[in-house]
Write a protein that holds these residues in place. Structure first.
Motif: not given
Length: 109
Positions: A14-25, A41-49
């Motif tokens: 998952f090159p270029g992966r990113r985790y965006d935290v929505v909420r932490a408790t 969280y929301r996990f973002h990445t680009d993968v081969p089609a």
């Protein structure tokens, strides 16, 4: 351990992966001093089609539950929406047939 052995290969897929935290408790410490932190969280990445041409952007929701004792992570549970992964990536889950169009009765052919 097996988890640590596989982790570099997983991240490399998952090159270029990113985790965006929505909420932490974080809760109060237990009797043994363990604290629990839950992270949405929301996990973002680009993968081969699947077509082999270009990439597909993934935006997958997930939750991590992290237990910390004496400043060390003693357990981490990570769960994510695999169905969303399959929908967004265009892949078919093992054991499932891909259905692209509904028949006239509203069912799937």
């Amino acid at each position: 351990d097996e988890y640590r052995r596989r982790l570099p290969g997983f991240f490399a897929s998952f090159p270029g992966r990113r985790y965006d935290v929505v909420r932490a408790t974080t809760g109060p410490p237990d009797a043994d001093g363990t604290t629990d932190t839950v992270v949405r969280y929301r996990f973002h990445t680009d993968v081969p089609a699947p077509s082999g041409t270009g990439t597909v952007h993934l935006d997958i929701p997930g939750v991590m539950w992290i237990e910390v004792r004496d400043g060390q992570v003693v357990r981490r549970i990570d769960t994510w929406d695999a169905f969303t992964y399959f929908l967004q990536s265009g892949n078919t889950p093992p054991g499932f047939a891909r259905v692209d169009d509904a028949d006239e009765s509203g069912g799937h052919g």
